[in-house]
Design a protein around this motif. Sequence first.
Motif, PDB file in Angstrom:
ATOM      1  N   PRO A  52     -30.014  -1.836 -14.195  1.00 56.51           N
ATOM      2  CA  PRO A  52     -29.022  -2.038 -13.136  1.00 56.51           C
ATOM      3  C   PRO A  52     -29.651  -2.196 -11.759  1.00 56.51           C
ATOM      4  O   PRO A  52     -30.838  -1.960 -11.565  1.00 56.51           O
ATOM      5  N   THR A  53     -28.809  -2.570 -10.818  1.00 51.85           N
ATOM      6  CA  THR A  53     -29.200  -2.508  -9.418  1.00 51.85           C
ATOM      7  C   THR A  53     -29.093  -1.050  -8.988  1.00 51.85           C
ATOM      8  O   THR A  53     -28.380  -0.270  -9.624  1.00 51.85           O
ATOM      9  N   VAL A  54     -29.759  -0.673  -7.940  1.00 54.57           N
ATOM     10  CA  VAL A  54     -29.693   0.719  -7.487  1.00 54.57           C
ATOM     11  C   VAL A  54     -28.437   0.940  -6.641  1.00 54.57           C
ATOM     12  O   VAL A  54     -27.716   1.917  -6.825  1.00 54.57           O
ATOM     13  N   LYS A  78     -27.535 -13.649 -20.176  1.00 51.91           N
ATOM     14  CA  LYS A  78     -27.583 -12.488 -21.071  1.00 51.91           C
ATOM     15  C   LYS A  78     -28.147 -11.293 -20.303  1.00 51.91           C
ATOM     16  O   LYS A  78     -29.277 -11.340 -19.816  1.00 51.91           O
ATOM     17  N   LEU A  79     -27.360 -10.233 -20.192  1.00 50.37           N
ATOM     18  CA  LEU A  79     -27.763  -9.060 -19.399  1.00 50.37           C
ATOM     19  C   LEU A  79     -28.721  -8.151 -20.159  1.00 50.37           C
ATOM     20  O   LEU A  79     -29.576  -7.510 -19.576  1.00 50.37           O
ATOM     21  N   SER A  86     -34.176  -7.081 -14.698  1.00 52.10           N
ATOM     22  CA  SER A  86     -33.104  -6.342 -14.038  1.00 52.10           C
ATOM     23  C   SER A  86     -31.997  -7.295 -13.596  1.00 52.10           C
ATOM     24  O   SER A  86     -32.184  -8.520 -13.563  1.00 52.10           O
ATOM     25  N   LEU A  87     -30.870  -6.727 -13.234  1.00 55.42           N
ATOM     26  CA  LEU A  87     -29.774  -7.550 -12.732  1.00 55.42           C
ATOM     27  C   LEU A  87     -30.151  -8.244 -11.430  1.00 55.42           C
ATOM     28  O   LEU A  87     -29.589  -9.286 -11.097  1.00 55.42           O
ATOM     29  N   GLU A  95     -23.837 -14.232  -7.221  1.00 52.91           N
ATOM     30  CA  GLU A  95     -23.345 -14.161  -8.603  1.00 52.91           C
ATOM     31  C   GLU A  95     -22.873 -12.755  -8.942  1.00 52.91           C
ATOM     32  O   GLU A  95     -21.849 -12.577  -9.614  1.00 52.91           O
ATOM     33  N   ARG A  96     -23.608 -11.750  -8.474  1.00 51.53           N
ATOM     34  CA  ARG A  96     -23.198 -10.362  -8.735  1.00 51.53           C
ATOM     35  C   ARG A  96     -21.889 -10.037  -8.030  1.00 51.53           C
ATOM     36  O   ARG A  96     -21.011  -9.397  -8.613  1.00 51.53           O
ATOM     37  N   ILE A  97     -21.715 -10.469  -6.795  1.00 48.29           N
ATOM     38  CA  ILE A  97     -20.470 -10.220  -6.063  1.00 48.29           C
ATOM     39  C   ILE A  97     -19.291 -10.823  -6.825  1.00 48.29           C
ATOM     40  O   ILE A  97     -18.260 -10.178  -7.006  1.00 48.29           O
ATOM     41  N   ILE A  98     -19.457 -12.056  -7.287  1.00 52.27           N
ATOM     42  CA  ILE A  98     -18.383 -12.741  -8.019  1.00 52.27           C
ATOM     43  C   ILE A  98     -18.091 -12.030  -9.340  1.00 52.27           C
ATOM     44  O   ILE A  98     -16.934 -11.793  -9.689  1.00 52.27           O
ATOM     45  N   ILE A  99     -19.140 -11.672 -10.078  1.00 53.62           N
ATOM     46  CA  ILE A  99     -18.909 -11.045 -11.390  1.00 53.62           C
ATOM     47  C   ILE A  99     -18.290  -9.654 -11.231  1.00 53.62           C
ATOM     48  O   ILE A  99     -17.446  -9.254 -12.024  1.00 53.62           O
ATOM     49  N   TYR A 100     -18.665  -8.905 -10.183  1.00 45.43           N
ATOM     50  CA  TYR A 100     -18.049  -7.592  -9.945  1.00 45.43           C
ATOM     51  C   TYR A 100     -16.549  -7.748  -9.664  1.00 45.43           C
ATOM     52  O   TYR A 100     -15.734  -6.955 -10.153  1.00 45.43           O
ATOM     53  N   LYS A 101     -16.173  -8.761  -8.904  1.00 48.43           N
ATOM     54  CA  LYS A 101     -14.746  -9.018  -8.643  1.00 48.43           C
ATOM     55  C   LYS A 101     -14.029  -9.369  -9.934  1.00 48.43           C
ATOM     56  O   LYS A 101     -12.906  -8.913 -10.178  1.00 48.43           O
ATOM     57  N   ASN A 102     -14.670 -10.181 -10.763  1.00 52.65           N
ATOM     58  CA  ASN A 102     -14.069 -10.554 -12.054  1.00 52.65           C
ATOM     59  C   ASN A 102     -13.891  -9.342 -12.962  1.00 52.65           C
ATOM     60  O   ASN A 102     -12.901  -9.241 -13.686  1.00 52.65           O
ATOM     61  N   VAL A 103     -14.846  -8.438 -12.939  1.00 50.92           N
ATOM     62  CA  VAL A 103     -14.746  -7.216 -13.747  1.00 50.92           C
ATOM     63  C   VAL A 103     -13.565  -6.373 -13.280  1.00 50.92           C
ATOM     64  O   VAL A 103     -12.774  -5.896 -14.098  1.00 50.92           O
ATOM     65  N   LYS A 104     -13.434  -6.178 -11.973  1.00 59.46           N
ATOM     66  CA  LYS A 104     -12.304  -5.392 -11.443  1.00 59.46           C
ATOM     67  C   LYS A 104     -10.977  -5.999 -11.872  1.00 59.46           C
ATOM     68  O   LYS A 104     -10.060  -5.280 -12.276  1.00 59.46           O
TER      69      LYS A 104
END
Length: 161
Positions: A52-54, A78-79, A86-87, A95-104
């Motif tokens: 993960p990211t810290v 693939k994670l 690492s991520l 990409e992480r900002i977008i995927i975190y929003k999609n997860v929420k």
Amino acid sequence: MATTTATIFIGKTHPYHSGIIPTHLIQLTENDRPALILQDLKAIDNKIVIIPTVENMVDDIFLMIAVYVYNLITPPKKLDNPSRDSLYELLTDQERIIIYKNVKRALQGTNIKVVFNILEYSHLINQIEDIKKYSVNYEVTTPFIKNEFNVWQNKTIYKEF
């Protein structure tokens, strides 16, 4: 050797008695490099590991849940990869900002429960507020009392938080 600093149970809330009916477990291990290790409690030999990211560990935990436990989203890469990238290496900041929003968004309206058992010195201890940003059932436990032998001081240390 990695140290487990948090355990996260994923499952459903018991309809009458609260608690959790767990299906999966994530271990957060830390030392040189953090890792999230996901296990299906029915198939414990099958483990999925992401690095993960810290600063966004909570988001990475929920990402892991959405991708590998509930198959709610498909990440662009693939994670869980053999080279343990690492991520940070796999996804750009955007990409992480977008995927975190999609997860929420994907987790809204689900009936999952996530229980965070966070130990002293875990990176998650300072990210509890981030858990509140997710609209899932959750519980968080943190240290209350600790009695532990300290090798550096050669004595047992008792601590109340």
